[in-house]
Design an enzyme around this catalytic site. Sequence first.
Site, PDB file in Angstrom:
ATOM      1  N   SER A  17     -15.857  -7.362  71.195  1.00 59.98           N
ATOM      2  CA  SER A  17     -16.396  -6.416  71.366  1.00 59.98           C
ATOM      3  C   SER A  17     -17.777  -6.214  70.819  1.00 59.98           C
ATOM      4  CB  SER A  17     -15.272  -5.738  70.743  1.00 59.98           C
ATOM      5  OG  SER A  17     -14.287  -5.238  71.448  1.00 59.98           O
ATOM      6  N   LYS A  66      -3.297  -0.118  66.018  1.00 56.05           N
ATOM      7  CA  LYS A  66      -3.765   0.989  66.716  1.00 56.05           C
ATOM      8  C   LYS A  66      -2.555   1.947  66.536  1.00 56.05           C
ATOM      9  CE  LYS A  66      -4.870  -1.738  70.745  1.00 56.05           C
ATOM     10  NZ  LYS A  66      -4.940  -2.057  72.067  1.00 56.05           N
ATOM     11  N   GLY A 129       7.138  -4.579  80.707  1.00 50.81           N
ATOM     12  CA  GLY A 129       6.250  -4.068  79.612  1.00 50.81           C
ATOM     13  C   GLY A 129       7.615  -2.820  79.033  1.00 50.81           C
ATOM     14  N   GLY A 131       5.853  -1.802  75.227  1.00 47.80           N
ATOM     15  CA  GLY A 131       5.247  -2.143  74.135  1.00 47.80           C
ATOM     16  C   GLY A 131       4.036  -1.788  74.075  1.00 47.80           C
ATOM     17  N   ALA A 133       0.765  -1.861  74.758  1.00 48.04           N
ATOM     18  CA  ALA A 133       0.150  -2.020  75.942  1.00 48.04           C
ATOM     19  C   ALA A 133       0.501  -1.320  77.453  1.00 48.04           C
ATOM     20  CB  ALA A 133      -0.263  -3.568  76.036  1.00 48.04           C
ATOM     21  N   ASN A 152      11.472  -3.916  81.379  1.00 52.21           N
ATOM     22  CA  ASN A 152      11.234  -4.027  80.488  1.00 52.21           C
ATOM     23  C   ASN A 152      12.716  -5.058  80.071  1.00 52.21           C
ATOM     24  OD1 ASN A 152      10.012  -4.825  77.708  1.00 52.21           O
ATOM     25  ND2 ASN A 152      10.800  -3.740  76.810  1.00 52.21           N
ATOM     26  N   ARG A 153      11.965  -6.416  79.507  1.00 46.73           N
ATOM     27  CA  ARG A 153      13.186  -6.998  79.075  1.00 46.73           C
ATOM     28  C   ARG A 153      14.744  -6.079  78.198  1.00 46.73           C
ATOM     29  NH1 ARG A 153      11.675 -12.040  75.066  1.00 46.73           N
ATOM     30  NH2 ARG A 153      10.731 -10.285  73.487  1.00 46.73           N
ATOM     31  N   GLY A 250      -7.242  -9.507  82.736  1.00 42.85           N
ATOM     32  CA  GLY A 250      -7.759  -8.182  82.153  1.00 42.85           C
ATOM     33  C   GLY A 250      -9.288  -8.226  81.709  1.00 42.85           C
TER      34      GLY A 250
HETATM   35  P1  ATR Z   1       2.068  -4.993  72.396  1.00 43.56           P
HETATM   36  O1  ATR Z   1       0.904  -4.331  71.924  1.00 43.56           O
HETATM   37  O2  ATR Z   1       1.112  -6.331  73.550  1.00 43.56           O
HETATM   38  O3  ATR Z   1       2.043  -4.241  73.688  1.00 43.56           O
HETATM   39  P2  ATR Z   1       4.460  -5.238  71.900  1.00 43.56           P
HETATM   40  O4  ATR Z   1       4.369  -3.936  71.758  1.00 43.56           O
HETATM   41  O5  ATR Z   1       5.158  -5.987  70.701  1.00 43.56           O
HETATM   42  O6  ATR Z   1       3.129  -6.325  71.412  1.00 43.56           O
HETATM   43  O7  ATR Z   1       5.588  -5.484  72.915  1.00 43.56           O
HETATM   44  C1  ATR Z   1       5.424  -6.582  73.559  1.00 43.56           C
HETATM   45  C2  ATR Z   1       6.276  -6.414  75.113  1.00 43.56           C
HETATM   46  O8  ATR Z   1       5.974  -7.720  75.762  1.00 43.56           O
HETATM   47  C3  ATR Z   1       6.988  -6.513  75.252  1.00 43.56           C
HETATM   48  O9  ATR Z   1       7.767  -5.318  76.591  1.00 43.56           O
HETATM   49  C4  ATR Z   1       8.395  -6.950  75.184  1.00 43.56           C
HETATM   50  O10 ATR Z   1       9.383  -7.230  75.693  1.00 43.56           O
HETATM   51  P3  ATR Z   1      10.914  -6.764  74.408  1.00 43.56           P
HETATM   52  O11 ATR Z   1      10.419  -4.794  74.423  1.00 43.56           O
HETATM   53  O12 ATR Z   1      11.768  -6.963  75.419  1.00 43.56           O
HETATM   54  O13 ATR Z   1      10.386  -7.259  73.374  1.00 43.56           O
HETATM   55  C5  ATR Z   1       7.718  -8.112  76.199  1.00 43.56           C
HETATM   56  N1  ATR Z   1       7.801  -9.315  76.370  1.00 43.56           N
HETATM   57  C6  ATR Z   1       7.661 -10.574  75.051  1.00 43.56           C
HETATM   58  N2  ATR Z   1       7.665 -11.167  75.427  1.00 43.56           N
HETATM   59  C7  ATR Z   1       8.700 -11.509  76.254  1.00 43.56           C
HETATM   60  C8  ATR Z   1       9.001 -12.824  77.277  1.00 43.56           C
HETATM   61  N3  ATR Z   1       9.126 -13.451  76.851  1.00 43.56           N
HETATM   62  N4  ATR Z   1      10.036 -12.161  78.173  1.00 43.56           N
HETATM   63  C9  ATR Z   1       9.532 -10.823  78.945  1.00 43.56           C
HETATM   64  N5  ATR Z   1       9.720  -9.730  77.937  1.00 43.56           N
HETATM   65  C10 ATR Z   1       8.587 -10.033  76.885  1.00 43.56           C
END
Ligand code: ATR
Length: 282
Positions: A17, A66, A129, A131, A133, A152-153, A250
């Site tokens: 940044s 954040k 995802g 989370g 992001a 999402n997982r 990104g």
């Molecule tokens: P960020 O701020 O980077 O978004 P986060 O809020 O911790 O970090 O979210 C991480 C995301 O990556 C989540 O969607 C997580 O899935 P879960 O909600 O099921 O935990 C996803 N994620 C992380 N590792 C993963 C993996 N090996 N396979 C699939 N999804 C993954």
Amino acid sequence: MTDRYAVIGNPISHSKSPQIHQMFAAQTGQDISYEKIEAPLDGFAATIQRLRDEGYKGCSVTVPFKFEAFKLATELSTFAQIAEAVNTLKLNFRGNTILGDNTDGHGLVKDIRFNLGIKLNQKRVLLIGAGGAASGVALPIMHQGAVLTIINRNAEKASNLATHAGNFIDKLPIEANVQSYAPSGCSFDYISNQKFDVVINATSAGLTDSELPLPPTIFSPNALAYDMMYGRETPFMKFAHEHGAQVADGLGMLVEQAAEAFYLWRGVRPDTAPVIAALRLT
Ligand code: ATR
């Protein structure tokens, strides 16, 4: 007098940044300084208070602060409210207030629209995802008129994000001729027979070199595979290359979200293309 800005995170040594904002300042003739500050994990609010006392005009906020920045802001942009996370603070905004914004979604959408030349309107977009992001970008993607699917997982989190973002769609001025759709939230199984024009990886799976359980048939012809990570090829990028998609990392989003923050602070829009090009060389 030079106006002071900073990026706050923990860790922060890797942050690009300062480089980005110094390039913006040189390009636009703005008299600012911009530094990195590593706040203690339990010291984010105290750090912001110090910056306010010292007359800083704003700061960027990164992992893991954040959500704390979201709670600390006294006024929030709509995108920050949806994301429930703030990556940009404007200090002493209107007297004693702190404005919190989230420019990540703007950054992603601008990178795809202007740097990669892909319109999202009517496109089938898959966001992987749910989370921090992903929540920063879901509504800005819908706002472009995309047909959004979130997986999402943990499927329940995808569903919650979809509902949450869908509840906000009426609060934004949707451009004329742009249709918006309520997104669907679901697990990886749901997409086994579907194709998408744009697939965005907003998971942190790349950090651990983990593969995502995606079917190889997921990409429509000329699809874009976008990974919010930058700096190296993730398993998602490799998979997308192997299955014929155009791949983007990104880095453009990083520069575009910074440009949006710079505009919020300074009222001037920097030219992002030379900055992205310069960073690609480092
Ligand atoms: P960020 O701020 O980077 O978004 P986060 O809020 O911790 O970090 O979210 C991480 C995301 O990556 C989540 O969607 C997580 O899935 P879960 O909600 O099921 O935990 C996803 N994620 C992380 N590792 C993963 C993996 N090996 N396979 C699939 N999804 C993954």
